[in-house]
Design a protein around this motif. Structure first.
Motif, PDB file in Angstrom:
ATOM      1  N   GLU A 122       0.825  -1.209   0.000  1.00  0.00           N
ATOM      2  CA  GLU A 122       0.000   0.000   0.000  1.00  0.00           C
ATOM      3  C   GLU A 122       0.860   1.259   0.000  1.00  0.00           C
ATOM      4  OE1 GLU A 122      -2.367  -0.772   3.440  1.00  0.00           O
ATOM      5  OE2 GLU A 122      -4.012  -1.680   2.275  1.00  0.00           O
ATOM      6  N   LYS A 123       1.993   1.196   0.682  1.00  0.00           N
ATOM      7  CA  LYS A 123       2.896   2.353   0.694  1.00  0.00           C
ATOM      8  C   LYS A 123       3.559   2.531  -0.670  1.00  0.00           C
ATOM      9  CE  LYS A 123       3.813   2.001   5.662  1.00  0.00           C
ATOM     10  NZ  LYS A 123       3.085   3.219   6.027  1.00  0.00           N
ATOM     11  N   VAL A 124       3.941   1.425  -1.310  1.00  0.00           N
ATOM     12  CA  VAL A 124       4.487   1.521  -2.667  1.00  0.00           C
ATOM     13  C   VAL A 124       3.460   2.156  -3.593  1.00  0.00           C
ATOM     14  CG1 VAL A 124       5.360   0.244  -4.652  1.00  0.00           C
ATOM     15  CG2 VAL A 124       5.990  -0.479  -2.348  1.00  0.00           C
ATOM     16  N   GLY A 125       2.219   1.684  -3.510  1.00  0.00           N
ATOM     17  CA  GLY A 125       1.159   2.249  -4.334  1.00  0.00           C
ATOM     18  C   GLY A 125       0.949   3.723  -4.061  1.00  0.00           C
ATOM     19  N   GLY A 126       1.066   4.112  -2.795  1.00  0.00           N
ATOM     20  CA  GLY A 126       0.914   5.524  -2.443  1.00  0.00           C
ATOM     21  C   GLY A 126       1.991   6.388  -3.072  1.00  0.00           C
ATOM     22  N   TYR A 127       3.242   5.893  -3.059  1.00  0.00           N
ATOM     23  CA  TYR A 127       4.326   6.638  -3.694  1.00  0.00           C
ATOM     24  C   TYR A 127       4.104   6.763  -5.196  1.00  0.00           C
ATOM     25  CZ  TYR A 127       7.215   6.489   0.547  1.00  0.00           C
ATOM     26  OH  TYR A 127       7.710   6.657   1.823  1.00  0.00           O
ATOM     27  N   ILE A 128       3.648   5.696  -5.822  1.00  0.00           N
ATOM     28  CA  ILE A 128       3.381   5.744  -7.264  1.00  0.00           C
ATOM     29  C   ILE A 128       2.281   6.749  -7.570  1.00  0.00           C
ATOM     30  CG2 ILE A 128       2.548   4.424  -9.245  1.00  0.00           C
ATOM     31  CD1 ILE A 128       3.896   1.955  -8.041  1.00  0.00           C
ATOM     32  N   ASN A 129       1.196   6.700  -6.801  1.00  0.00           N
ATOM     33  CA  ASN A 129       0.089   7.633  -7.036  1.00  0.00           C
ATOM     34  C   ASN A 129       0.530   9.078  -6.867  1.00  0.00           C
ATOM     35  OD1 ASN A 129      -1.776   5.577  -7.550  1.00  0.00           O
ATOM     36  ND2 ASN A 129      -2.312   5.366  -5.390  1.00  0.00           N
ATOM     37  N   GLU A 130       1.428   9.320  -5.919  1.00  0.00           N
ATOM     38  CA  GLU A 130       1.863  10.686  -5.644  1.00  0.00           C
ATOM     39  C   GLU A 130       2.857  11.196  -6.671  1.00  0.00           C
ATOM     40  OE1 GLU A 130       4.108  13.270  -2.090  1.00  0.00           O
ATOM     41  OE2 GLU A 130       3.595  11.144  -1.790  1.00  0.00           O
ATOM     42  N   HIS A 131       3.810  10.358  -7.048  1.00  0.00           N
ATOM     43  CA  HIS A 131       4.911  10.838  -7.875  1.00  0.00           C
ATOM     44  C   HIS A 131       4.828  10.407  -9.336  1.00  0.00           C
ATOM     45  CE1 HIS A 131       6.997  12.293  -4.289  1.00  0.00           C
ATOM     46  NE2 HIS A 131       6.769  11.115  -3.723  1.00  0.00           N
ATOM     47  N   LEU A 132       4.014   9.417  -9.641  1.00  0.00           N
ATOM     48  CA  LEU A 132       3.807   8.979 -11.024  1.00  0.00           C
ATOM     49  C   LEU A 132       2.308   8.933 -11.303  1.00  0.00           C
ATOM     50  CD1 LEU A 132       6.375   5.989 -11.144  1.00  0.00           C
ATOM     51  CD2 LEU A 132       6.758   8.342 -11.935  1.00  0.00           C
ATOM     52  N   PRO A 133       1.661  10.087 -11.352  1.00  0.00           N
ATOM     53  CA  PRO A 133       0.202  10.096 -11.468  1.00  0.00           C
ATOM     54  C   PRO A 133      -0.333   9.498 -12.760  1.00  0.00           C
ATOM     55  CG  PRO A 133       1.131  12.298 -11.774  1.00  0.00           C
ATOM     56  CD  PRO A 133       2.244  11.435 -11.296  1.00  0.00           C
ATOM     57  N   ASP A 134       0.536   9.330 -13.772  1.00  0.00           N
ATOM     58  CA  ASP A 134       0.086   8.730 -15.030  1.00  0.00           C
ATOM     59  C   ASP A 134       0.136   7.206 -15.002  1.00  0.00           C
ATOM     60  OD1 ASP A 134       2.887   8.901 -14.859  1.00  0.00           O
ATOM     61  OD2 ASP A 134       3.121   8.765 -17.040  1.00  0.00           O
ATOM     62  N   VAL A 135       0.556   6.641 -13.879  1.00  0.00           N
ATOM     63  CA  VAL A 135       0.646   5.184 -13.749  1.00  0.00           C
ATOM     64  C   VAL A 135      -0.485   4.676 -12.865  1.00  0.00           C
ATOM     65  CG1 VAL A 135       2.028   3.257 -12.899  1.00  0.00           C
ATOM     66  CG2 VAL A 135       3.146   5.166 -14.071  1.00  0.00           C
ATOM     67  N   GLU A 136      -1.238   3.728 -13.382  1.00  0.00           N
ATOM     68  CA  GLU A 136      -2.317   3.109 -12.603  1.00  0.00           C
ATOM     69  C   GLU A 136      -1.744   1.997 -11.737  1.00  0.00           C
ATOM     70  OE1 GLU A 136      -6.434   0.481 -13.227  1.00  0.00           O
ATOM     71  OE2 GLU A 136      -5.260   1.176 -14.968  1.00  0.00           O
ATOM     72  N   VAL A 137      -2.157   1.974 -10.470  1.00  0.00           N
ATOM     73  CA  VAL A 137      -1.740   0.924  -9.551  1.00  0.00           C
ATOM     74  C   VAL A 137      -2.868  -0.089  -9.410  1.00  0.00           C
ATOM     75  CG1 VAL A 137      -0.991   0.355  -7.216  1.00  0.00           C
ATOM     76  CG2 VAL A 137      -0.221   2.490  -8.297  1.00  0.00           C
ATOM     77  N   VAL A 138      -2.572  -1.337  -9.670  1.00  0.00           N
ATOM     78  CA  VAL A 138      -3.533  -2.427  -9.503  1.00  0.00           C
ATOM     79  C   VAL A 138      -3.011  -3.349  -8.401  1.00  0.00           C
ATOM     80  CG1 VAL A 138      -4.617  -4.439 -10.594  1.00  0.00           C
ATOM     81  CG2 VAL A 138      -4.261  -2.332 -11.913  1.00  0.00           C
ATOM     82  N   TYR A 139      -3.863  -3.658  -7.414  1.00  0.00           N
ATOM     83  CA  TYR A 139      -3.503  -4.589  -6.352  1.00  0.00           C
ATOM     84  C   TYR A 139      -4.183  -5.929  -6.604  1.00  0.00           C
ATOM     85  CZ  TYR A 139      -2.170  -0.354  -3.760  1.00  0.00           C
ATOM     86  OH  TYR A 139      -1.610   0.840  -3.363  1.00  0.00           O
ATOM     87  N   THR A 140      -3.458  -7.013  -6.441  1.00  0.00           N
ATOM     88  CA  THR A 140      -4.109  -8.319  -6.521  1.00  0.00           C
ATOM     89  C   THR A 140      -5.005  -8.535  -5.304  1.00  0.00           C
ATOM     90  OG1 THR A 140      -2.203  -9.392  -5.473  1.00  0.00           O
ATOM     91  CG2 THR A 140      -2.268  -9.345  -7.890  1.00  0.00           C
ATOM     92  N   ARG A 141      -4.654  -7.921  -4.199  1.00  0.00           N
ATOM     93  CA  ARG A 141      -5.547  -7.852  -3.043  1.00  0.00           C
ATOM     94  C   ARG A 141      -5.234  -6.565  -2.286  1.00  0.00           C
ATOM     95  NH1 ARG A 141      -3.639  -9.350   2.174  1.00  0.00           N
ATOM     96  NH2 ARG A 141      -1.470 -10.082   2.195  1.00  0.00           N
ATOM     97  N   ASP A 142      -6.298  -5.914  -1.796  1.00  0.00           N
ATOM     98  CA  ASP A 142      -6.113  -4.688  -1.024  1.00  0.00           C
ATOM     99  C   ASP A 142      -6.704  -4.825   0.375  1.00  0.00           C
ATOM    100  OD1 ASP A 142      -8.803  -4.682  -1.594  1.00  0.00           O
ATOM    101  OD2 ASP A 142      -8.763  -2.864  -2.812  1.00  0.00           O
ATOM    102  N   ASP A 143      -6.971  -6.065   0.746  1.00  0.00           N
ATOM    103  CA  ASP A 143      -7.445  -6.342   2.098  1.00  0.00           C
ATOM    104  C   ASP A 143      -7.004  -7.760   2.471  1.00  0.00           C
ATOM    105  OD1 ASP A 143      -9.142  -7.996   0.652  1.00  0.00           O
ATOM    106  OD2 ASP A 143     -10.900  -6.732   0.915  1.00  0.00           O
ATOM    107  N   ASP A 144      -7.456  -8.253   3.593  1.00  0.00           N
ATOM    108  CA  ASP A 144      -7.010  -9.558   4.085  1.00  0.00           C
ATOM    109  C   ASP A 144      -7.859 -10.669   3.479  1.00  0.00           C
ATOM    110  OD1 ASP A 144      -5.736 -11.543   5.469  1.00  0.00           O
ATOM    111  OD2 ASP A 144      -6.789 -11.185   7.366  1.00  0.00           O
ATOM    112  N   ARG A 145      -7.627 -10.928   2.199  1.00  0.00           N
ATOM    113  CA  ARG A 145      -8.355 -11.991   1.516  1.00  0.00           C
ATOM    114  C   ARG A 145      -7.371 -12.957   0.871  1.00  0.00           C
ATOM    115  NH1 ARG A 145     -11.591  -9.151  -3.253  1.00  0.00           N
ATOM    116  NH2 ARG A 145     -11.758  -7.512  -1.678  1.00  0.00           N
ATOM    117  N   PHE A 146      -7.839 -14.162   0.596  1.00  0.00           N
ATOM    118  CA  PHE A 146      -7.013 -15.186  -0.033  1.00  0.00           C
ATOM    119  C   PHE A 146      -7.226 -15.157  -1.538  1.00  0.00           C
ATOM    120  CE2 PHE A 146      -6.786 -19.545  -1.739  1.00  0.00           C
ATOM    121  CZ  PHE A 146      -5.446 -19.813  -1.513  1.00  0.00           C
TER     122      PHE A 146
END
Length: 366
Positions: free
Chosen positions: A167-191
Motif C-alpha cells: 500500500e505504501k508503494v502504491g501511495g508513492y506511485i500515485n503521488e509521484h507517477l500520477p500517469d501510472v495506474e496501480v492495480v492490487y491483486t488484493r487490497d485487504d485480508d483476503r485469499f
C-alpha cells in the motif's frame, strides 16, 4: 557461431537428448559448426523457432552425461559441457519429462494454462500491448486470508506486513507517477490463488508485476532482502524459498504444494524470453535500491520457479523484503519508518525502470 546469442536455454528431457533454445533472430543454422564425428553424440538437428533456433543433440548410446550450456569468456562461442553421471541418476532426473516438439510450435496457446480454463483473448499480452507508455503496475501482496504466510518473531504475520508495504508503494506511485495506474491483486485480508494473481495482472494489461513477500528461517540469524525472477533455482536457499512461496494453505488447513516443472519453465522461457531478461534487469535495479537507498543487506538477485510469476505474462519479480524470523529485521519491517524505506526503494526502482522503458521506446521510434 558467427552471431552472438542474445540468450539461451538448455533442457535435457531424456537421457540421450539435449535440447537448446538459442535466441537471436539473425542466427543462421548453416553458420553453426558441428563436428563431423564424435564419440559422444550422433545426430544434431536445427529448427526455426520465434526469435532464434531450437537444437536437438542426440547423445550416443551407453554414454550418460548431464549437460550445461554456457558462453565462452574469450569469444562469442557457446560451449556445451557434458559431465559423466550414473545411468540411474540421469533416468531419475529425466523421469516424467517430455521433449519439446519444435516443429509443432514449442509453446501452443493452451500450454501456459489448464485446458479447462484458457486465457481470454484480450489477455494475450503480445497482441494488446502495443503502446509507448508504461502506465500499469500490478502490486501483489503475498498470501492473505487463511494463508498467513510466514509467522515471524513475536507472531508477526507475513500477510499483514506485505500488504502494508504494498500500500505504501502504491501511495508513492500515485503521488509521484500520477500517469501510472496501480492495480492490487488484493487490497485487504483476503485469499487469492497463486494462478489468479497473474491472471489479474494479465486482465489489467500490466506493464510490470511485483510480488511482495517476507522471508523466514528456522534460525534467527539470517537477514537481508532478496529479489527473484522466474528461472531455474541454482542454490538450496533459492529452492527452499521457492517451495515455501509455492505452498498454499487451504481454508480447511490442508497444505497444497504447487508445482512448476522444468518443461513448463522452458516453454514459458521460449514464449517469453524478452520478459525473462527484462525481469532480471528490474530485479537488479531493485537490489541496488535495497542496498543503496534502504541501506539494507542485499542477499542478491536469484532465480526460482515461482508459480505466481509464471502466470503473469509480463516482466515480473518477487521480492523478499527481509526475514521476519530475525528479531531485529522483524521489528524494522513492522515499523512505519522501516516500511516507508522499503516501499521507497521499491518505488524508486519502478520509477527508474519506467524512465528507461519510455526513453528506449522513444529512441526506437525516432
Amino acid at each position: 557461431m558467427q552471431q552472438p546469442a542474445d540468450s539461451f536455454r538448455v533442457y535435457q528431457p531424456e537421457t540421450h537428448l539435449i535440447q537448446l533454445a538459442i535466441f537471436n533472430d539473425k542466427i543462421d543454422p548453416e553458420n553453426i559448426t558441428v563436428p563431423d564425428e564424435s564419440s559422444l553424440f550422433g545426430e544434431v538437428q536445427f529448427y526455426d523457432i520465434p526469435n532464434g533456433i531450437g537444437v536437438d543433440i542426440w547423445l550416443n548410446p551407453d554414454n550418460y552425461y548431464e549437460s550445461q550450456f554456457y558462453p565462452d569468456a574469450e569469444s562469442d562461442d557457446l560451449l556445451l559441457g557434458l559431465s559423466h553421471t550414473d545411468r540411474q541418476v540421469l533416468e531419475q532426473q529425466t523421469q516424467g519429462l517430455a521433449a519439446i516438439r519444435w516443429t509443432e510450435s514449442p509453446f501452443p496457446p493452451d500450454s501456459l494454462q489448464p485446458e479447462e480454463e484458457p486465457l481470454p483473448e484480450n489477455t494475450n499480452y503480445d497482441r494488446v500491448k502495443d503502446k509507448m507508455k508504461f502506465d500499469v503496475v500490478v502490486l501483489d501482496p503475498g498470501h492473505g486470508g487463511h494463508d498467513t504466510g510466514a509467522i515471524g518473531h513475536n507472531n508477526i504475520l507475513e500477510k499483514k506486513v506485505v500488504l502494508q508495504i504494498a500500500e505504501k508503494v502504491g501511495g508513492y506511485i500515485n503521488e509521484h507517477l500520477p500517469d501510472v495506474e496501480v492495480v492490487y491483486t488484493r487490497d485487504d485480508d483476503r485469499f487469492i490463488e497463486l494462478e489468479e494473481r497473474g491472471r489479474i495482472a494479465n486482465r489489467q494489461e500490466g506493464d510490470l508485476f511485483v510480488s511482495i513477500h517476507c522471508n523466514s528461517n528456522h534460525s534467527r540469524q539470517p537477514y537481508g532482502s532478496e529479489v527473484y525472477f522466474l528461472g531455474l533455482e541454482r542454490s538450496q536457499t533459492a529452492l527452499e524459498v521457492m517451495k515455501r512461496e509455492n505452498k498454499v494453505v487451504r481454508a480447511d488447513s490442508n497444505v497444497e504444494q504447487k508445482q512448476l516443472s522444468q518443461e513448463e519453465l522452458l516453454i514459458y522461457e521460449l514464449a517469453n524470453s524478452g520478459y525473462i531478461s527484462t525481469s532480471e534487469r528490474i530485479a537488479g535495479m531493485l537490489e541496488h535500491q535495497f542496498s543503496e537507498r534502504a541501506q539494507r543487506r542485499s542477499r542478491g538477485v536469484k532465480q526460482a520457479r515461482f508459480v505466481v510469476l509464471y502466470h503473469a505474462s509480463m516482466p515480473a519479480v518477487l521480492i523478499e523484503t527481509g526475514f521476519i524470523s530475525n528479531p531485529n529485521e522483524a521489528q524494522y519491517l513492522t515499523t512505519e519508518y522501516g516500511q516507508n524505506i522499503m516501499a521507497s526503494a521499491i518505488f524508486r526502482a519502478i520509477r527508474d525502470y519506467k524512465q528507461q522503458y519510455e526513453r528506449n521506446y522513444q529512441l526506437q521510434t525516432e
